[in-house]
Write a protein that holds these residues in place. Structure first.
Motif, PDB file in Angstrom:
ATOM      1  N   ILE A   1       9.821  -2.007  -6.728  1.00 54.75           N
ATOM      2  CA  ILE A   1      10.774  -0.984  -6.285  1.00 54.75           C
ATOM      3  C   ILE A   1      10.378   0.382  -6.845  1.00 54.75           C
ATOM      4  O   ILE A   1      10.454   1.411  -6.160  1.00 54.75           O
ATOM      5  CB  ILE A   1      12.200  -1.358  -6.724  1.00 54.75           C
ATOM      6  CG1 ILE A   1      12.641  -2.650  -6.045  1.00 54.75           C
ATOM      7  CG2 ILE A   1      13.189  -0.242  -6.405  1.00 54.75           C
ATOM      8  CD1 ILE A   1      13.956  -3.208  -6.565  1.00 54.75           C
ATOM      9  N   TYR A   2       9.947   0.430  -8.093  1.00 55.22           N
ATOM     10  CA  TYR A   2       9.536   1.657  -8.759  1.00 55.22           C
ATOM     11  C   TYR A   2       8.392   2.332  -7.992  1.00 55.22           C
ATOM     12  O   TYR A   2       8.413   3.552  -7.738  1.00 55.22           O
ATOM     13  CB  TYR A   2       9.131   1.324 -10.188  1.00 55.22           C
ATOM     14  CG  TYR A   2       8.543   2.460 -10.985  1.00 55.22           C
ATOM     15  CD1 TYR A   2       9.297   3.585 -11.306  1.00 55.22           C
ATOM     16  CD2 TYR A   2       7.232   2.386 -11.448  1.00 55.22           C
ATOM     17  CE1 TYR A   2       8.755   4.611 -12.050  1.00 55.22           C
ATOM     18  CE2 TYR A   2       6.687   3.413 -12.195  1.00 55.22           C
ATOM     19  CZ  TYR A   2       7.445   4.531 -12.499  1.00 55.22           C
ATOM     20  OH  TYR A   2       6.904   5.533 -13.223  1.00 55.22           O
ATOM     21  N   TYR A   3       7.389   1.533  -7.602  1.00 53.92           N
ATOM     22  CA  TYR A   3       6.269   2.103  -6.861  1.00 53.92           C
ATOM     23  C   TYR A   3       6.696   2.575  -5.471  1.00 53.92           C
ATOM     24  O   TYR A   3       6.220   3.605  -4.971  1.00 53.92           O
ATOM     25  CB  TYR A   3       5.137   1.076  -6.735  1.00 53.92           C
ATOM     26  CG  TYR A   3       4.249   1.012  -7.953  1.00 53.92           C
ATOM     27  CD1 TYR A   3       3.309   2.006  -8.201  1.00 53.92           C
ATOM     28  CD2 TYR A   3       4.347  -0.036  -8.855  1.00 53.92           C
ATOM     29  CE1 TYR A   3       2.488   1.955  -9.314  1.00 53.92           C
ATOM     30  CE2 TYR A   3       3.538  -0.095  -9.978  1.00 53.92           C
ATOM     31  CZ  TYR A   3       2.613   0.903 -10.204  1.00 53.92           C
ATOM     32  OH  TYR A   3       1.813   0.855 -11.319  1.00 53.92           O
ATOM     33  N   GLU A   4       7.601   1.843  -4.835  1.00 48.86           N
ATOM     34  CA  GLU A   4       8.061   2.249  -3.511  1.00 48.86           C
ATOM     35  C   GLU A   4       8.830   3.568  -3.580  1.00 48.86           C
ATOM     36  O   GLU A   4       8.658   4.447  -2.733  1.00 48.86           O
ATOM     37  CB  GLU A   4       8.956   1.162  -2.912  1.00 48.86           C
ATOM     38  CG  GLU A   4       8.265  -0.170  -2.647  1.00 48.86           C
ATOM     39  CD  GLU A   4       7.253  -0.106  -1.523  1.00 48.86           C
ATOM     40  OE1 GLU A   4       7.297   0.855  -0.722  1.00 48.86           O
ATOM     41  OE2 GLU A   4       6.400  -1.012  -1.456  1.00 48.86           O
ATOM     42  N   VAL A   5       9.668   3.726  -4.601  1.00 50.86           N
ATOM     43  CA  VAL A   5      10.501   4.922  -4.720  1.00 50.86           C
ATOM     44  C   VAL A   5       9.655   6.163  -4.985  1.00 50.86           C
ATOM     45  O   VAL A   5       9.948   7.254  -4.478  1.00 50.86           O
ATOM     46  CB  VAL A   5      11.553   4.723  -5.838  1.00 50.86           C
ATOM     47  CG1 VAL A   5      12.272   6.031  -6.156  1.00 50.86           C
ATOM     48  CG2 VAL A   5      12.569   3.665  -5.427  1.00 50.86           C
ATOM     49  N   LYS A   6       8.578   6.022  -5.755  1.00 59.41           N
ATOM     50  CA  LYS A   6       7.741   7.181  -6.061  1.00 59.41           C
ATOM     51  C   LYS A   6       7.079   7.750  -4.807  1.00 59.41           C
ATOM     52  O   LYS A   6       6.836   8.950  -4.719  1.00 59.41           O
ATOM     53  CB  LYS A   6       6.674   6.806  -7.090  1.00 59.41           C
ATOM     54  CG  LYS A   6       7.227   6.652  -8.496  1.00 59.41           C
ATOM     55  CD  LYS A   6       6.130   6.612  -9.540  1.00 59.41           C
ATOM     56  CE  LYS A   6       5.267   5.382  -9.406  1.00 59.41           C
ATOM     57  NZ  LYS A   6       4.295   5.277 -10.535  1.00 59.41           N
ATOM     58  N   GLY A   7       6.788   6.887  -3.849  1.00 60.35           N
ATOM     59  CA  GLY A   7       6.242   7.352  -2.581  1.00 60.35           C
ATOM     60  C   GLY A   7       4.863   7.974  -2.668  1.00 60.35           C
ATOM     61  O   GLY A   7       4.526   8.871  -1.891  1.00 60.35           O
ATOM     62  N   ARG A   8       4.037   7.533  -3.588  1.00 59.89           N
ATOM     63  CA  ARG A   8       2.679   8.058  -3.678  1.00 59.89           C
ATOM     64  C   ARG A   8       1.842   7.605  -2.479  1.00 59.89           C
ATOM     65  O   ARG A   8       2.100   6.567  -1.898  1.00 59.89           O
ATOM     66  CB  ARG A   8       2.023   7.577  -4.967  1.00 59.89           C
ATOM     67  CG  ARG A   8       2.574   8.213  -6.222  1.00 59.89           C
ATOM     68  CD  ARG A   8       1.876   7.684  -7.450  1.00 59.89           C
ATOM     69  NE  ARG A   8       2.406   8.297  -8.664  1.00 59.89           N
ATOM     70  CZ  ARG A   8       2.049   7.940  -9.893  1.00 59.89           C
ATOM     71  NH1 ARG A   8       1.177   6.946 -10.065  1.00 59.89           N
ATOM     72  NH2 ARG A   8       2.571   8.546 -10.947  1.00 59.89           N
ATOM     73  N   PRO A   9       0.813   8.365  -2.107  1.00 59.47           N
ATOM     74  CA  PRO A   9      -0.057   7.936  -1.005  1.00 59.47           C
ATOM     75  C   PRO A   9      -0.837   6.691  -1.385  1.00 59.47           C
ATOM     76  O   PRO A   9      -1.101   6.437  -2.565  1.00 59.47           O
ATOM     77  CB  PRO A   9      -0.984   9.144  -0.797  1.00 59.47           C
ATOM     78  CG  PRO A   9      -0.974   9.850  -2.112  1.00 59.47           C
ATOM     79  CD  PRO A   9       0.409   9.665  -2.672  1.00 59.47           C
ATOM     80  N   HIS A  10      -1.217   5.931  -0.394  1.00 61.24           N
ATOM     81  CA  HIS A  10      -1.964   4.700  -0.654  1.00 61.24           C
ATOM     82  C   HIS A  10      -3.393   4.982  -1.106  1.00 61.24           C
ATOM     83  O   HIS A  10      -4.011   4.160  -1.772  1.00 61.24           O
ATOM     84  CB  HIS A  10      -1.996   3.829   0.598  1.00 61.24           C
ATOM     85  CG  HIS A  10      -0.652   3.307   1.013  1.00 61.24           C
ATOM     86  ND1 HIS A  10       0.205   4.027   1.803  1.00 61.24           N
ATOM     87  CD2 HIS A  10      -0.020   2.146   0.735  1.00 61.24           C
ATOM     88  CE1 HIS A  10       1.314   3.320   2.004  1.00 61.24           C
ATOM     89  NE2 HIS A  10       1.198   2.181   1.370  1.00 61.24           N
ATOM     90  N   PHE A  11      -3.919   6.147  -0.723  1.00 59.92           N
ATOM     91  CA  PHE A  11      -5.293   6.484  -1.077  1.00 59.92           C
ATOM     92  C   PHE A  11      -5.483   7.990  -0.958  1.00 59.92           C
ATOM     93  O   PHE A  11      -4.683   8.687  -0.319  1.00 59.92           O
ATOM     94  CB  PHE A  11      -6.295   5.752  -0.168  1.00 59.92           C
ATOM     95  CG  PHE A  11      -6.061   6.001   1.299  1.00 59.92           C
ATOM     96  CD1 PHE A  11      -6.596   7.105   1.943  1.00 59.92           C
ATOM     97  CD2 PHE A  11      -5.298   5.116   2.045  1.00 59.92           C
ATOM     98  CE1 PHE A  11      -6.368   7.330   3.294  1.00 59.92           C
ATOM     99  CE2 PHE A  11      -5.071   5.327   3.409  1.00 59.92           C
ATOM    100  CZ  PHE A  11      -5.610   6.431   4.022  1.00 59.92           C
ATOM    101  N   LEU A  12      -6.537   8.501  -1.565  1.00 66.38           N
ATOM    102  CA  LEU A  12      -6.956   9.894  -1.440  1.00 66.38           C
ATOM    103  C   LEU A  12      -8.409   9.905  -0.980  1.00 66.38           C
ATOM    104  O   LEU A  12      -9.208   9.071  -1.393  1.00 66.38           O
ATOM    105  CB  LEU A  12      -6.812  10.638  -2.772  1.00 66.38           C
ATOM    106  CG  LEU A  12      -5.385  10.787  -3.312  1.00 66.38           C
ATOM    107  CD1 LEU A  12      -5.419  11.439  -4.689  1.00 66.38           C
ATOM    108  CD2 LEU A  12      -4.521  11.581  -2.365  1.00 66.38           C
ATOM    109  N   VAL A  13      -8.746  10.853  -0.141  1.00 67.06           N
ATOM    110  CA  VAL A  13     -10.071  10.911   0.480  1.00 67.06           C
ATOM    111  C   VAL A  13     -10.879  12.053  -0.121  1.00 67.06           C
ATOM    112  O   VAL A  13     -10.379  13.170  -0.284  1.00 67.06           O
ATOM    113  CB  VAL A  13      -9.936  11.109   2.009  1.00 67.06           C
ATOM    114  CG1 VAL A  13     -11.303  11.294   2.646  1.00 67.06           C
ATOM    115  CG2 VAL A  13      -9.207   9.916   2.618  1.00 67.06           C
ATOM    116  N   LYS A  14     -12.126  11.750  -0.472  1.00 69.40           N
ATOM    117  CA  LYS A  14     -13.005  12.805  -0.988  1.00 69.40           C
ATOM    118  C   LYS A  14     -14.046  13.246   0.037  1.00 69.40           C
ATOM    119  O   LYS A  14     -14.567  14.359  -0.044  1.00 69.40           O
ATOM    120  CB  LYS A  14     -13.699  12.344  -2.263  1.00 69.40           C
ATOM    121  CG  LYS A  14     -14.775  11.288  -2.069  1.00 69.40           C
ATOM    122  CD  LYS A  14     -15.529  11.007  -3.364  1.00 69.40           C
ATOM    123  CE  LYS A  14     -16.619   9.962  -3.130  1.00 69.40           C
ATOM    124  NZ  LYS A  14     -17.368   9.660  -4.383  1.00 69.40           N
ATOM    125  N   ALA A  15     -14.373  12.377   0.996  1.00 73.59           N
ATOM    126  CA  ALA A  15     -15.377  12.727   2.006  1.00 73.59           C
ATOM    127  C   ALA A  15     -15.129  11.907   3.265  1.00 73.59           C
ATOM    128  O   ALA A  15     -14.771  10.726   3.188  1.00 73.59           O
ATOM    129  CB  ALA A  15     -16.787  12.467   1.483  1.00 73.59           C
TER     130      ALA A  15
END
Length: 316
Positions: free
Chosen positions: A291-305
């Motif tokens: 639940i904690y991770y869901e509430v934070k709403g962070r992106p699943h990944f970040l793209v560098k290229a």
């Protein structure tokens, strides 16, 4: 019809070129049947030259699209990224280490044309160690008694998905993803065929015992709340036992008088109950953490290229 090949990659520099040659061959076989193909590679934060190999492949083949993560976010994030960037009418998800034979692509497309929204490849366990086969069978037998979807032994991510299945999976925005369960949860007409287990041609698997255990736990907790329900029933059972034991002690005291309680009995009861409480707290903590991770709403990944024009989950 456009078919997208989605292939997560992690430290696959030694095998990527061979994999791409084989999927190119599969594309040539499908071209006379009116099917075109694109290749979507997701570099999951590799530490070797995987990204450089992908850049070379993109320079040689305009059908290659690649996304490279800023770090290793895990295979689930890589699968999600691949599905988001696949534009095909059908999408085939497969590993880039050649354990998922590209020669099966044509068969999957043929089964798709029979009206199946999911064409699922189920590998046999030929060549696996006895202990691994036994452990897997026991795990699936246990999990299928608990979870709300059916998970089949030997069925993984290697499958063809129609566009409406892909859209349905992408509509599930949960942070803690278990794709094998999500594919089963969305449903739609499906068919399964078996293929012989293939040997990894290069490199080493990134899966270890700890990773497999965590992955199995994700599958267990992602699709049911039965562990919480079990905690409730166990607590009620212990309360009943405590009540019966108390009644027995009171009865014995009334009949035989007060006696000195046993030290061993007390220590055993306290230790056992403390252990049960810690286990239940752990179960509750697992669900609370999700639940904690869901509430934070962070992106699943970040793209560098990437060579894709528009990239979701990329924070400027």
């Amino acid at each position: 019809m456009l078919i997208s090949i989605v292939a997560p990659c992690y430290n696959e520099e030694d095998v990527l070129a061979r994999f791409h040659l084989q999927v190119q061959k599969a594309a040539e076989e499908l071209l006379p049947l009116g099917h075109d193909m694109e290749f979507v590679y997701v570099d999951d934060g590799s530490r070797d030259r995987t990204l450089a190999v992908l850049e070379d492949l993109a320079g040689l083949d305009p059908r290659v699209r690649y996304v490279s993560f800023s770090r290793n976010f895990g295979k689930e994030a890589a699968l999600l990224a691949g599905l988001r960037h696949a534009s095909g009418d059908s999408v085939i998800v497969m590993d880039a280490d050649l354990q998922h034979p590209p020669a099966l692509i044509k068969r999957m497309v043929e089964l798709r044309e029979q009206g199946h929204d999911q064409v699922i490849a189920q590998r046999t366990r030929t060549g696996d160690r006895f202990t691994r086969t036994l452990t897997a069978r026991l795990y699936y037998r246990l999990v299928n008694r608990l979870v709300d979807v059916e998970l089949i032994d030997g069925v993984g991510d290697f499958r063809l998905l129609s566009r409406r299945v892909v859209d349905a999976v992408l509509g599930l925005t949960e942070y803690n993803r278990f794709s094998k369960g999500l594919f089963a949860w969305v449903g739609f007409p499906s068919t399964t065929f078996e293929y012989d287990n293939a040997v990894r041609e290069a490199g080493r698997s990134s899966w270890n015992l700890r990773g497999l255990l965590n992955y199995g736990l994700d599958g267990l907790l992602s699709f049911n709340n039965r562990p919480l329900r079990a905690a409730l029933w166990l607590g009620l059972g212990l309360l009943l036992c405590a009540g019966l034991y108390t009644a027995w002690i009171v009865g014995a005291a009334l009949v035989n008088g007060v006696q000195t309680p046993g030290y061993v009995t007390i220590i055993t009861a306290v230790t056992a109950l403390a252990g049960v409480q810690m286990v239940m707290l752990g179960v509750i903590g697992e669900y609370t953490g999700r639940i904690y991770y869901e509430v934070k709403g962070r992106p699943h990944f970040l793209v560098k290229a990437t060579n894709v024009e528009r990239t979701k989950d990329l924070i400027p």
